[in-house]
Design a protein around this motif. Structure first.
Motif, PDB file in Angstrom:
ATOM      1  N   GLN A   1      14.391 -27.217 -18.325  1.00 39.11           N
ATOM      2  CA  GLN A   1      14.249 -27.947 -17.067  1.00 39.11           C
ATOM      3  C   GLN A   1      15.256 -29.101 -16.983  1.00 39.11           C
ATOM      4  O   GLN A   1      15.904 -29.308 -15.951  1.00 39.11           O
ATOM      5  CB  GLN A   1      12.825 -28.482 -16.930  1.00 39.11           C
ATOM      6  CG  GLN A   1      12.544 -29.148 -15.589  1.00 39.11           C
ATOM      7  CD  GLN A   1      11.082 -29.539 -15.430  1.00 39.11           C
ATOM      8  OE1 GLN A   1      10.244 -29.234 -16.282  1.00 39.11           O
ATOM      9  NE2 GLN A   1      10.763 -30.207 -14.338  1.00 39.11           N
ATOM     10  N   VAL A   2      15.387 -29.850 -18.072  1.00 35.78           N
ATOM     11  CA  VAL A   2      16.349 -30.956 -18.089  1.00 35.78           C
ATOM     12  C   VAL A   2      17.768 -30.414 -17.976  1.00 35.78           C
ATOM     13  O   VAL A   2      18.602 -30.964 -17.237  1.00 35.78           O
ATOM     14  CB  VAL A   2      16.182 -31.792 -19.374  1.00 35.78           C
ATOM     15  CG1 VAL A   2      17.277 -32.857 -19.457  1.00 35.78           C
ATOM     16  CG2 VAL A   2      14.807 -32.435 -19.413  1.00 35.78           C
ATOM     17  N   LEU A   3      18.072 -29.339 -18.699  1.00 38.24           N
ATOM     18  CA  LEU A   3      19.412 -28.760 -18.648  1.00 38.24           C
ATOM     19  C   LEU A   3      19.762 -28.297 -17.242  1.00 38.24           C
ATOM     20  O   LEU A   3      20.884 -28.517 -16.757  1.00 38.24           O
ATOM     21  CB  LEU A   3      19.504 -27.589 -19.635  1.00 38.24           C
ATOM     22  CG  LEU A   3      20.867 -26.912 -19.749  1.00 38.24           C
ATOM     23  CD1 LEU A   3      21.928 -27.904 -20.208  1.00 38.24           C
ATOM     24  CD2 LEU A   3      20.801 -25.719 -20.719  1.00 38.24           C
ATOM     25  N   GLY A   4      18.799 -27.672 -16.568  1.00 39.86           N
ATOM     26  CA  GLY A   4      19.038 -27.239 -15.193  1.00 39.86           C
ATOM     27  C   GLY A   4      19.290 -28.406 -14.264  1.00 39.86           C
ATOM     28  O   GLY A   4      20.159 -28.346 -13.382  1.00 39.86           O
ATOM     29  N   SER A   5      18.555 -29.483 -14.473  1.00 43.67           N
ATOM     30  CA  SER A   5      18.734 -30.668 -13.633  1.00 43.67           C
ATOM     31  C   SER A   5      20.100 -31.304 -13.865  1.00 43.67           C
ATOM     32  O   SER A   5      20.787 -31.705 -12.927  1.00 43.67           O
ATOM     33  CB  SER A   5      17.619 -31.670 -13.923  1.00 43.67           C
ATOM     34  OG  SER A   5      17.777 -32.839 -13.142  1.00 43.67           O
ATOM     35  N   VAL A   6      20.505 -31.410 -15.140  1.00 43.37           N
ATOM     36  CA  VAL A   6      21.819 -31.971 -15.464  1.00 43.37           C
ATOM     37  C   VAL A   6      22.923 -31.126 -14.824  1.00 43.37           C
ATOM     38  O   VAL A   6      23.839 -31.655 -14.177  1.00 43.37           O
ATOM     39  CB  VAL A   6      22.019 -32.044 -16.987  1.00 43.37           C
ATOM     40  CG1 VAL A   6      23.458 -32.435 -17.315  1.00 43.37           C
ATOM     41  CG2 VAL A   6      21.065 -33.038 -17.607  1.00 43.37           C
ATOM     42  N   ALA A   7      22.841 -29.813 -15.016  1.00 39.20           N
ATOM     43  CA  ALA A   7      23.879 -28.938 -14.478  1.00 39.20           C
ATOM     44  C   ALA A   7      23.942 -29.027 -12.959  1.00 39.20           C
ATOM     45  O   ALA A   7      25.039 -29.015 -12.363  1.00 39.20           O
ATOM     46  CB  ALA A   7      23.615 -27.496 -14.919  1.00 39.20           C
ATOM     47  N   GLN A   8      22.794 -29.123 -12.314  1.00 42.10           N
ATOM     48  CA  GLN A   8      22.774 -29.231 -10.858  1.00 42.10           C
ATOM     49  C   GLN A   8      23.474 -30.510 -10.391  1.00 42.10           C
ATOM     50  O   GLN A   8      24.275 -30.494  -9.450  1.00 42.10           O
ATOM     51  CB  GLN A   8      21.328 -29.198 -10.354  1.00 42.10           C
ATOM     52  CG  GLN A   8      21.209 -29.255  -8.833  1.00 42.10           C
ATOM     53  CD  GLN A   8      19.763 -29.198  -8.376  1.00 42.10           C
ATOM     54  OE1 GLN A   8      18.830 -29.300  -9.166  1.00 42.10           O
ATOM     55  NE2 GLN A   8      19.557 -29.037  -7.085  1.00 42.10           N
TER      56      GLN A   8
ATOM     57  N   ASP B   1      18.133 -40.847 -12.895  1.00 40.31           N
ATOM     58  CA  ASP B   1      17.982 -40.901 -11.437  1.00 40.31           C
ATOM     59  C   ASP B   1      18.042 -42.341 -10.938  1.00 40.31           C
ATOM     60  O   ASP B   1      17.470 -43.245 -11.567  1.00 40.31           O
ATOM     61  CB  ASP B   1      16.647 -40.264 -11.024  1.00 40.31           C
ATOM     62  CG  ASP B   1      16.654 -38.756 -11.198  1.00 40.31           C
ATOM     63  OD1 ASP B   1      17.750 -38.174 -11.093  1.00 40.31           O
ATOM     64  OD2 ASP B   1      15.580 -38.195 -11.447  1.00 40.31           O
ATOM     65  N   PRO B   2      18.666 -42.597  -9.794  1.00 41.77           N
ATOM     66  CA  PRO B   2      19.486 -41.638  -9.051  1.00 41.77           C
ATOM     67  C   PRO B   2      20.865 -41.489  -9.695  1.00 41.77           C
ATOM     68  O   PRO B   2      21.443 -42.487 -10.148  1.00 41.77           O
ATOM     69  CB  PRO B   2      19.593 -42.273  -7.653  1.00 41.77           C
ATOM     70  CG  PRO B   2      19.490 -43.739  -7.916  1.00 41.77           C
ATOM     71  CD  PRO B   2      18.575 -43.896  -9.099  1.00 41.77           C
ATOM     72  N   PRO B   3      21.413 -40.280  -9.744  1.00 38.44           N
ATOM     73  CA  PRO B   3      22.699 -40.076 -10.429  1.00 38.44           C
ATOM     74  C   PRO B   3      23.836 -40.861  -9.792  1.00 38.44           C
ATOM     75  O   PRO B   3      24.798 -41.204 -10.472  1.00 38.44           O
ATOM     76  CB  PRO B   3      22.913 -38.562 -10.315  1.00 38.44           C
ATOM     77  CG  PRO B   3      22.059 -38.126  -9.173  1.00 38.44           C
ATOM     78  CD  PRO B   3      20.861 -39.031  -9.200  1.00 38.44           C
TER      79      PRO B   3
ATOM     80  N   HIS C   1      23.430 -44.155 -11.818  1.00 39.49           N
ATOM     81  CA  HIS C   1      23.329 -44.199 -13.269  1.00 39.49           C
ATOM     82  C   HIS C   1      24.123 -43.117 -13.999  1.00 39.49           C
ATOM     83  O   HIS C   1      24.292 -43.228 -15.222  1.00 39.49           O
ATOM     84  CB  HIS C   1      21.861 -44.094 -13.688  1.00 39.49           C
ATOM     85  CG  HIS C   1      20.988 -45.165 -13.121  1.00 39.49           C
ATOM     86  ND1 HIS C   1      21.211 -46.499 -13.355  1.00 39.49           N
ATOM     87  CD2 HIS C   1      19.902 -45.103 -12.292  1.00 39.49           C
ATOM     88  CE1 HIS C   1      20.304 -47.228 -12.730  1.00 39.49           C
ATOM     89  NE2 HIS C   1      19.498 -46.403 -12.065  1.00 39.49           N
ATOM     90  N   LEU C   2      24.609 -42.108 -13.296  1.00 48.21           N
ATOM     91  CA  LEU C   2      25.321 -41.019 -13.960  1.00 48.21           C
ATOM     92  C   LEU C   2      26.771 -40.922 -13.489  1.00 48.21           C
ATOM     93  O   LEU C   2      27.705 -40.996 -14.294  1.00 48.21           O
ATOM     94  CB  LEU C   2      24.600 -39.693 -13.712  1.00 48.21           C
ATOM     95  CG  LEU C   2      25.238 -38.452 -14.353  1.00 48.21           C
ATOM     96  CD1 LEU C   2      25.159 -38.552 -15.879  1.00 48.21           C
ATOM     97  CD2 LEU C   2      24.549 -37.177 -13.864  1.00 48.21           C
ATOM     98  N   TYR C   3      26.974 -40.780 -12.195  1.00 54.39           N
ATOM     99  CA  TYR C   3      28.315 -40.512 -11.673  1.00 54.39           C
ATOM    100  C   TYR C   3      29.324 -41.630 -11.946  1.00 54.39           C
ATOM    101  O   TYR C   3      30.480 -41.331 -12.303  1.00 54.39           O
ATOM    102  CB  TYR C   3      28.262 -40.210 -10.179  1.00 54.39           C
ATOM    103  CG  TYR C   3      27.448 -38.983  -9.815  1.00 54.39           C
ATOM    104  CD1 TYR C   3      27.315 -37.925 -10.714  1.00 54.39           C
ATOM    105  CD2 TYR C   3      26.812 -38.881  -8.576  1.00 54.39           C
ATOM    106  CE1 TYR C   3      26.559 -36.797 -10.380  1.00 54.39           C
ATOM    107  CE2 TYR C   3      26.063 -37.764  -8.232  1.00 54.39           C
ATOM    108  CZ  TYR C   3      25.936 -36.719  -9.144  1.00 54.39           C
ATOM    109  OH  TYR C   3      25.200 -35.612  -8.815  1.00 54.39           O
ATOM    110  N   PRO C   4      28.978 -42.921 -11.789  1.00 50.70           N
ATOM    111  CA  PRO C   4      29.993 -43.950 -12.058  1.00 50.70           C
ATOM    112  C   PRO C   4      30.547 -43.895 -13.481  1.00 50.70           C
ATOM    113  O   PRO C   4      31.743 -44.063 -13.693  1.00 50.70           O
ATOM    114  CB  PRO C   4      29.240 -45.259 -11.795  1.00 50.70           C
ATOM    115  CG  PRO C   4      28.158 -44.884 -10.822  1.00 50.70           C
ATOM    116  CD  PRO C   4      27.736 -43.513 -11.242  1.00 50.70           C
TER     117      PRO C   4
END
Length: 543
Positions: free
Chosen positions: A14-21, A116-118, A121-124
């Motif tokens: 589930q986490v892997l699918g969320s990361v890939a998405q 979340d939200p990416p 916390h993720l994209y930058p």
């Protein structure tokens, strides 16, 4: 060419699918997102990608996984893709392990779950890492090619110029690369072949800059602020000045970044726990300055400064002039030459002043020597140790504790192929056409020793670039610019006190290493360049 790969690893489907998405939504247009559910599966995927010659830009791995945890995977992945960026996904309780992994697995960043939200916390974080990877990645391409001899000083200078200005190029050694002789033909070397087939024989840096699209001519004739020097102080002033609406032009004689731009790794700069190279820092600063509208001219050398009433004029070596209200002198310093007979004839042919990055790969499986005991020398030694068989640091003093940051001393002590030799200095160099050996003198015993080597990197002392100022501003006995409270009594003629970084000529400022008694650190140079912009505003308001 295939899209570069972003590889996500997590044993939780589930986490892997969320990361890939999340990754595909943001990066799917430019990158191919690949998934793996374990460390061994991810390593096998990397092996297959390597066999097909596909580039891998980023590895994003969970920490807690059966069979192989994320730190071990990221560490082992370096054997296959040493240039890929590495990010560890971790829970809050595992942050200590993540910090330790910064050195163990050469981790670039760690992120705590959930992200979340990416968008926040993720994209930058990934945007920055992918931009760094793109800047360093050298894909197989028919772009700029440079043909020449390894031991040619002119070839070395062009390699260094292209690398420091972040111009992707392919280096073809005439003696070892199979394509080089046919491509060179009877051309005069060094030869630069552009993507459109144009050939530049023995080009000067200015000719090469114009050919690859660097800016060498100013757009305006008048500016609020002319910055001379593109090191950390000059770049900081360009960013802050342009962002606050000033008309700014920065003039750099070689490449943005200055001496700091040649540093292979800066690990004590605030906000970058994994460190960053001086080149990366300069590239980011240039992008910021240009975003706000600052002009950056390079290579462009300055030869004079004069006052015309309330205006100032900066004269360039090509005879053109830049008129302005204010000037910032941020020309920094260069490494002092070793006073060794015959050494200068080997400069660029085995003897290098701070050019560790461009020549490091040519030192594979060789013994190399680094002269100096400061941070720059330590950073170079650690970087060179990844390529050379042995790196020997030569220090005149009894140790490093008085001249080098503790984190670097610890890294050097923990690197098995770095050797420290104290109380010694280079007494002679030997070689015909290129460096072949050096003679070391032991200050304690008075004995000398001749050792074979093809590379000597020099990081000693600091000399300011201020001769072009002539008598226009006051300098100390070594050429460093006097400012603010350091100006001699009676040298200041205005009714107000000089600003902290203002020179003896009102409206002309100095910041960074070129300033008398400045702190020779990147952070302090950035600070001085930034606060000078406030003094510029106050000066302009009083006109």
């Amino acid at each position: 060419m295939a899209k570069p790969v972003i590889l996500a690893i997590d044993d939780d489907p589930q986490v892997l699918g969320s990361v890939a998405q999340d990754l595909r939504r943001q990066y799917g247009a430019a990158y191919r997102v690949v998934r793996a559910s374990s460390g061994p599966e991810a390593l096998e995927a990397l092996r297959q990608l390597e066999e097909r010659g596909e580039p891998v830009a980023l590895l994003l791995s969970d920490h807690h996984m059966p069979q192989m945890d994320g730190v071990e995977f990221l560490q082992r992945s370096r054997e296959l893709y040493p240039g890929a960026k590495r990010v560890l996904l971790t829970a809050y309780a595992d942050t200590e392990a993540a910090v330790r992994a910064i050195n163990r697995a050469r981790l670039d960043h760690y992120l705590m779950k959930p992200w979340d939200p990416p968008e926040q916390h993720l994209y930058p974080v990934l945007d920055d890492l992918l931009a760094d990877w793109q800047a360093a990645y050298r894909p197989p391409f028919e772009g700029v090619r440079l043909v020449g001899h390894r031991w040619s000083p002119r070839t070395h200078h062009l390699k260094d110029f292209l690398a420091r200005n972040h111009v992707p190029y392919r280096w073809l050694d005439l003696e070892t690369h199979p394509e080089a002789p046919a491509l060179a033909g009877t051309s005069r070397l060094p030869l630069v072949v552009l993507p459109d087939g144009q050939r530049l024989e023995e080009p000067t840096p200015v000719e090469l800059a114009q050919a690859v699209g660097l800016k060498t001519q100013a757009d305006r004739r008048f500016y609020d602020l002319v910055i001379v020097g593109g090191g950390p102080a000059g770049l900081a002033a360009a960013v802050y000045g342009a962002s606050e609406g000033l008309r700014v032009v920065l003039v750099e004689r070689e490449a943005p970044g200055g001496q700091a731009g040649t540093s292979s790794r800066i690990e004590n700069y605030l906000g970058f726990p994994a460190g960053l190279s001086g080149g990366d820092l300069a590239r980011r600063a240039v992008a910021q300055a240009r975003k706000f509208g600052a002009e950056i001219l390079n290579p462009a050398a300055v030869k004079g400064l004069r006052a015309e009433g309330q205006y100032r004029a900066v004269t360039l070596e090509d005879g053109s002039e830049l008129s302005c209200h204010t000037v910032l002198v941020a020309t920094g310093v260069s490494y002092r030459k070793l006073p060794v007979p015959g050494l200068e004839r080997l400069a660029g042919a085995g003897v290098y002043y701070g050019a560790a990055i461009t020549e490091a790969q040519a030192c594979k499986d060789e013994d190399v020597y680094v002269v100096g005991g400061g941070n720059a020398a330590g950073q170079a030694a650690v970087y060179l140790s990844q390529f050379a068989r042995r790196v020997v640091m030569l220090v005149r003093g009894a140790g490093l504790s008085q001249t080098m940051s503790r984190y670097l001393i610890d890294q050097i002590a923990g690197t098995p192929n770095i050797e420290l030799r104290t109380c010694c200095q280079v007494a002679g160099v030997h070689g015909e056409g290129h460096l072949e050996a050096i003679t070391l003198a032991d200050a304690g015993t008075g004995t000398t020793e001749r050792l074979p080597t093809s590379a000597l990197f020099v990081f000693i002392g600091a000399l300011p670039h201020t001769d072009w100022l002539g008598q226009s501003v006051l300098r100390d006995g070594r050429g460093f610019v006097l400012t603010g409270p350091d100006l001699p009594r009676g040298s200041w003629r205005l009714g107000r006190d000089p600003f902290l970084t203002e020179t003896s000529l009102p409206g002309v400022f100095a910041a960074g290493d070129v300033r008398h008694e400045s702190v020779k650190r990147v952070a302090s140079a950035v600070g001085e360049g930034s606060i000078t912009v406030q003094f510029v505003h106050r000066y302009l308001q009083a006109l």
